[in-house]
Design a protein around this motif. Structure first.
Motif, PDB file in Angstrom:
ATOM      1  N   THR A 107       0.830  -1.202   0.000  1.00  0.00           N
ATOM      2  CA  THR A 107       0.000   0.000   0.000  1.00  0.00           C
ATOM      3  C   THR A 107       0.866   1.254   0.000  1.00  0.00           C
ATOM      4  O   THR A 107       0.576   2.232  -0.698  1.00  0.00           O
ATOM      5  N   VAL A 108       1.963   1.226   0.792  1.00  0.00           N
ATOM      6  CA  VAL A 108       2.872   2.378   0.789  1.00  0.00           C
ATOM      7  C   VAL A 108       3.536   2.492  -0.583  1.00  0.00           C
ATOM      8  O   VAL A 108       3.653   3.580  -1.144  1.00  0.00           O
ATOM      9  N   ASP A 109       3.932   1.348  -1.138  1.00  0.00           N
ATOM     10  CA  ASP A 109       4.570   1.362  -2.457  1.00  0.00           C
ATOM     11  C   ASP A 109       3.650   1.931  -3.522  1.00  0.00           C
ATOM     12  O   ASP A 109       4.063   2.732  -4.358  1.00  0.00           O
ATOM     13  N   MET A 110       2.391   1.501  -3.489  1.00  0.00           N
ATOM     14  CA  MET A 110       1.491   1.994  -4.543  1.00  0.00           C
ATOM     15  C   MET A 110       1.236   3.481  -4.366  1.00  0.00           C
ATOM     16  O   MET A 110       0.894   4.177  -5.312  1.00  0.00           O
ATOM     17  N   SER A 111       1.438   3.997  -3.154  1.00  0.00           N
ATOM     18  CA  SER A 111       1.242   5.422  -2.933  1.00  0.00           C
ATOM     19  C   SER A 111       2.415   6.241  -3.452  1.00  0.00           C
ATOM     20  O   SER A 111       2.232   7.369  -3.916  1.00  0.00           O
ATOM     21  N   PHE A 112       3.632   5.693  -3.341  1.00  0.00           N
ATOM     22  CA  PHE A 112       4.802   6.517  -3.660  1.00  0.00           C
ATOM     23  C   PHE A 112       5.593   6.053  -4.868  1.00  0.00           C
ATOM     24  O   PHE A 112       6.364   6.819  -5.433  1.00  0.00           O
ATOM     25  N   GLU A 113       5.431   4.786  -5.246  1.00  0.00           N
ATOM     26  CA  GLU A 113       6.215   4.302  -6.377  1.00  0.00           C
ATOM     27  C   GLU A 113       5.380   4.243  -7.657  1.00  0.00           C
ATOM     28  O   GLU A 113       5.926   4.304  -8.748  1.00  0.00           O
ATOM     29  N   VAL A 114       4.073   4.105  -7.504  1.00  0.00           N
ATOM     30  CA  VAL A 114       3.215   3.993  -8.683  1.00  0.00           C
ATOM     31  C   VAL A 114       2.728   5.380  -9.076  1.00  0.00           C
ATOM     32  O   VAL A 114       2.248   6.123  -8.222  1.00  0.00           O
ATOM     33  N   ARG A 115       2.863   5.707 -10.335  1.00  0.00           N
ATOM     34  CA  ARG A 115       2.420   7.022 -10.796  1.00  0.00           C
ATOM     35  C   ARG A 115       0.900   7.140 -10.614  1.00  0.00           C
ATOM     36  O   ARG A 115       0.155   6.287 -11.070  1.00  0.00           O
ATOM     37  N   GLY A 116       0.474   8.170  -9.916  1.00  0.00           N
ATOM     38  CA  GLY A 116      -0.961   8.363  -9.684  1.00  0.00           C
ATOM     39  C   GLY A 116      -1.550   7.448  -8.629  1.00  0.00           C
ATOM     40  O   GLY A 116      -2.749   7.460  -8.397  1.00  0.00           O
ATOM     41  N   GLY A 117      -0.686   6.659  -7.999  1.00  0.00           N
ATOM     42  CA  GLY A 117      -1.194   5.674  -7.046  1.00  0.00           C
ATOM     43  C   GLY A 117      -1.838   6.308  -5.826  1.00  0.00           C
ATOM     44  O   GLY A 117      -2.937   5.921  -5.409  1.00  0.00           O
ATOM     45  N   LEU A 118      -1.156   7.327  -5.269  1.00  0.00           N
ATOM     46  CA  LEU A 118      -1.698   7.979  -4.081  1.00  0.00           C
ATOM     47  C   LEU A 118      -3.014   8.667  -4.411  1.00  0.00           C
ATOM     48  O   LEU A 118      -3.986   8.614  -3.650  1.00  0.00           O
ATOM     49  N   LEU A 119      -3.044   9.308  -5.591  1.00  0.00           N
ATOM     50  CA  LEU A 119      -4.283   9.971  -6.027  1.00  0.00           C
ATOM     51  C   LEU A 119      -5.421   8.958  -6.100  1.00  0.00           C
ATOM     52  O   LEU A 119      -6.515   9.191  -5.579  1.00  0.00           O
ATOM     53  N   MET A 120      -5.157   7.804  -6.694  1.00  0.00           N
ATOM     54  CA  MET A 120      -6.189   6.780  -6.825  1.00  0.00           C
ATOM     55  C   MET A 120      -6.648   6.269  -5.467  1.00  0.00           C
ATOM     56  O   MET A 120      -7.830   6.066  -5.234  1.00  0.00           O
TER      57      MET A 120
END
Lengths: 581, 259
Positions: free
Chosen positions: A94-107
């Motif tokens: 969950t932390v990775d998808m927030s900071f490593e995935v483009r647009g992840g935190l927004l999603m």
């Protein structure tokens, strides 16, 4: 000019489809379907479209989330406060998808805001249904479907909130574990069934994941389809007004008006949710850290829709409510607030349409909505339930209230404990009185007109204020309803003095019915109106009596309503129209 | 090197090693416990000034010799750190009775505060004011600080130090504005309802890690406005106020267009 137009590509495709499926019939039917217009009819639409946003953003999140409780060491670059910490794969991903995935935190943030708005709009939609009596025949089944969806939405929210496996949601799960264990006899077995071992175990996250992305949304989608199908089948209710009866629907056709409005509304809703996701931080799990059963931080609360359960738990006194019977502990201090309180709330809600129909002796179909004031007891009970819900929800925020308003947390708890019992009763009586007062005002207005502020002196020296009569629409609105009377039952004994079977049950229902309908204000009737208008020639009320279009006189006839309501249009699809039920 | 290797079995070698070890330990201790260093640099004149200030402003409650009175604690042995924390945050002198002494603009300037601290420190040994290095957030490890904060502090101060409620109107204050030195001193001296986290409990390095974590939180959230970092309650409130507010506004607008 008059040359034959060549069919467009869209037209050809439509024709192709129509020749094979005869879908044109359906489209024609749906496109001409008339819907009444009111902002409050769009609350359900907000729920529907935020659900669409939830599905879309949730689909994105599943691409990166790892539903596993395997222990891993954090290896990302950000945030610094997580460097090298041990955590579950669920938290780490969950932390990775927030900071490593483009647009992840927004999603993630769009998804979470959408969830809050989704349930918020469901609750507001339900308020509208309840207070306007839209659950009455023939819509009782749809009320049940809606309530089931509300419970599923709460379950979806809670399972999703728990997925990241952070300290905050872990504490929530711990409370759920406690609640499950408080259920007598089967509690501890159920807890092991849910968690697969003693809490927290290593199964709960994958299980919640399956529920959250598969089972619950699957049932929700099926029920939404059923909900909308029933709505189309039964046709939408409408607010009272000139020309609107239980036998028609007055409004605009679906195509193009509502299709355009709905599409617009979808973009507005998606836009607002994206704006919130992009600018307002929500559930920053790296603030709470990976789940560990030891820590609990101040300000630990569930999302708003579970607050009332948390608050009930906080209000419940602890000592004296844990009974040990024959060596078995019965935790009433958990069972009452966390199981009985929500149980009472949902039982009342599920039973309400049937209860109300029974005490009203009502078997008619209703398509014109009630004005809340015309059903004082229902409105009063609705407000009382809301007050109880609000008191419980506020109790869950007692620590935040204490710090932000410099109050003592104990004082808040005691005030809310008293309010939980006094508040709803007080709210009921105040609301009922306000409703009856408004009804009297309506009656007064119909009979005597608006105060114009114009004072006239007659030749004999008498002063009067001129009252201007209401226009036909205003009269209609205030006189279209019926005021139900308490049930009448057959006597206790028959002609020979033999006791009648079932009398006692009838009498009990009658008592309840008296509670509902004893205090009543009759809407002004044509005879009263005529009498009011003839009590003095000086009243300057014109001969053209406004009651001519009132349902009392023109009644169920069609000439009155037709002239008063929006014009019925023939073939013009875009104009407002009326459709028979 | 050869000479050293040849003499390593010399009978005086253990003595030399012992001396070296003592020297190192003493040196490290001196470096890590500079508490007394600062206290010793204050002059007797400072102590005299501090005593006068104390008698004029504090003695009413704490007693003429800081021995404490009924319900008011003695200040003998609380150390300079406690005085500096209480006075520089404005908590002392306390202006009115309440559930707890609240922070307000300080009543004494830095020099006067130092004098007061020197006077109280002279009454009995206690924790000294930490050095700038001890509270330097850039030298701390925020990740370790986060783990320590979560276990020891978050239950009162909230997960990121946004503050929380305690019993009877007392509260754990928000730490957004608190200076690094004051955070450290609070842990060291345990003001009011706060427990003391002495150097055996949380080492000076760990205290610095916590300071470092808290300072990192001031950068705000990567996700946008942190909404007070209060968790689901403020999120729920804003979901209704902003989200549903806007959406119902739009619904009214859409519904109003035709009727």
């Amino acid at each position: 000019m008059a040359t034959k137009q060549r069919p467009s590509a869209v037209g050809k495709a439509a024709d192709y489809l129509d020749q094979r499926t005869t879908i044109g019939v359906l489209v024609k039917e749906l496109a001409r379907k008339v819907f009444p217009d009111h902002w409050s009819f769009m609350l359900g639409e907000i729920a529907l479209f935020s659900f669409v946003v939830l599905i879309a953003s949730g689909f994105f999140l599943t691409m990166f989330f790892e539903p596993s409780m395997a222990l891993v060491r954090f290896e990302g670059d950000y945030p610094p406060s997580m460097q090298g910490q041990l955590m579950s794969a669920a938290f780490s991903s969950t932390v990775d998808m927030s900071f490593e995935v483009r647009g992840g935190l927004l999603m993630r943030q769009i998804h979470h805001w959408s969830a809050l708005i989704f349930i918020g709009s469901i609750v507001l939609h339900m308020f509208r249904i309840f207070f306007t009596g839209a659950f009455r025949k023939p819509r009782e089944i749809n009320w049940l479907v809606g309530l089931t969806m509300l419970i599923l939405a709460l379950a979806a929210g809670f399972t999703g909130y728990s997925l990241p496996d952070d300290v905050l949601s872990g504490n929530g799960l711990r409370i759920i574990d406690g609640v499950v264990k408080s259920i007598p006899v089967i509690g501890s077995y159920m807890s092991f069934l849910v968690f697969g071992s003693e809490f927290p175990g290593s199964h709960i996250i994958p299980r919640l994941f399956t529920l959250h992305i598969f089972v619950i949304p699957g049932i929700l989608i099926a029920l939404i389809a059923l909900h909308l199908f029933l709505m189309v089948l039964q046709k939408h209710t409408q607010y009272p007004g000139g020309g609107r009866t239980d036998k028609n629907v007055v409004g605009y056709p679906a195509l193009p008006v509502y299709v355009a409005k709905m599409t617009g509304n979808f973009f507005i809703i998606a836009g607002v949710l994206t704006l919130m996701g992009g600018t307002m931080a929500i559930n920053n799990i790296w603030n709470y850290g990976p789940y560990d059963p030891a820590p609990v931080s101040a300000g630990t609360q569930p999302d708003w829709y579970i607050l009332f359960v948390d608050g009930a738990l906080r209000l419940m006194p602890g000592p004296g409510w844990e009974w040990v019977i024959g060596g078995y502990t019965l935790s009433m201090n958990i069972l009452i607030p966390a199981v009985v309180v929500p149980g009472i709330l949902f039982t009342i809600l599920f039973a309400w349409p049937f209860l109300e129909a029974r005490v009203t002796g009502d078997h008619r179909e209703h398509h014109v909505l009630d004005r809340p004031r015309n059903r004082p007891v229902r409105t009063g009970i609705g407000v009382a339930l809301f007050v109880a819900f609000l008191v419980c929800a506020l109790a869950a925020t007692n620590d935040i209230i204490a710090t932000h308003f410099s109050l003592s947390i104990f004082a808040i708890t005691w005030v809310l404990r008293v309010l939980l019992f006094v508040g709803p009763v007080f709210a009921f009586f105040v609301t009922k009185r306000v409703c009856l007062g408004l009804q009297r005002k309506d009656r007064e207005l119909v009979l005597h007109g608006h105060e114009s502020g114009r004072i006239v002196r007659f030749a004999n020296g008498e002063y009067v204020e001129v009252h201007t009569p209401l226009d036909p629409q205003e009269v209609w609105l205030r006189t279209q309803h019926t005021s139900p009377r308490p049930l009448e039952i057959r006597p206790a004994t028959d002609a020979r003095g033999v006791r009648r079977q079932g009398y006692r049950s009838d009498r009990r229902w009658q008592r309840l019915s008296e509670f509902f309908y004893e205090d009543r204000v009759e809407p002004a009737r044509p005879a009263e109106l005529a009498a009011a208008h003839s009590h003095g020639e000086h009243d300057e009320i014109e001969a053209r009596t406004p009651a001519a279009v009132g349902p009392g006189t023109a009644g169920q006839g069609t000439s009155g309503p037709r002239t008063a309501g929006p014009r019925t249009s023939g073939e013009g699809a875009a104009g407002p129209g009326e459709e028979p039920r | 090197m050869k000479a050293l290797a040849a003499r390593r079995h010399h009978r005086l070698a253990p003595v030399v090693l012992l001396l070296l070890a003592l020297l190192t330990t003493g040196g490290v201790y001196a470096a890590l416990a500079p508490s007394t260093a600062k206290a010793e640099t204050v002059s007797t004149a400072d102590i005299e000034t501090g005593k006068k200030l104390f008698q004029a402003n504090c003695a009413t409650c704490h007693g003429a010799n800081a021995e404490g009175t009924d319900g008011v604690p003695s200040l003998v042995g609380v150390g300079a750190a406690a005085v500096d924390f209480q006075v520089s945050t404005g908590r002392m002198p306390m202006q009115m009775n309440g559930p707890q002494a609240e922070a307000k603009p300080p009543q004494f300037d830095a020099e006067q505060t130092a004098a007061l601290a020197a006077y109280v420190a002279s009454l009995g040994a206690g924790p000294a004011i930490p050095t700038d290095e001890q509270v330097d957030p850039t030298q701390g490890d925020p990740s370790n600080g986060m783990a320590l904060f979560r276990t020891n502090c978050a239950m009162c101060h909230n997960a990121v130090g946004a503050g929380g409620a305690l019993s009877e109107g007392k509260f754990a204050p928000a730490l957004w504005e608190t200076s690094e030195r004051n955070i450290y001193q609070a842990m060291l001296t345990g003001p009011q309802s706060m427990p003391v986290f002495n150097d055996a409990n949380i080492t000076p390095d760990e205290k610095r890690d916590i300071v470092s974590f808290l300072v990192e939180q001031r950068e705000g959230s990567a996700g946008g406005n942190a909404l007070g970092a209060l968790g689901p309650v403020s999120e729920g409130l804003w979901a209704f106020v902003i989200g549903l507010g806007l959406l119902i506004g739009a619904a009214v607008w859409i519904g109003a267009k035709s009727s």
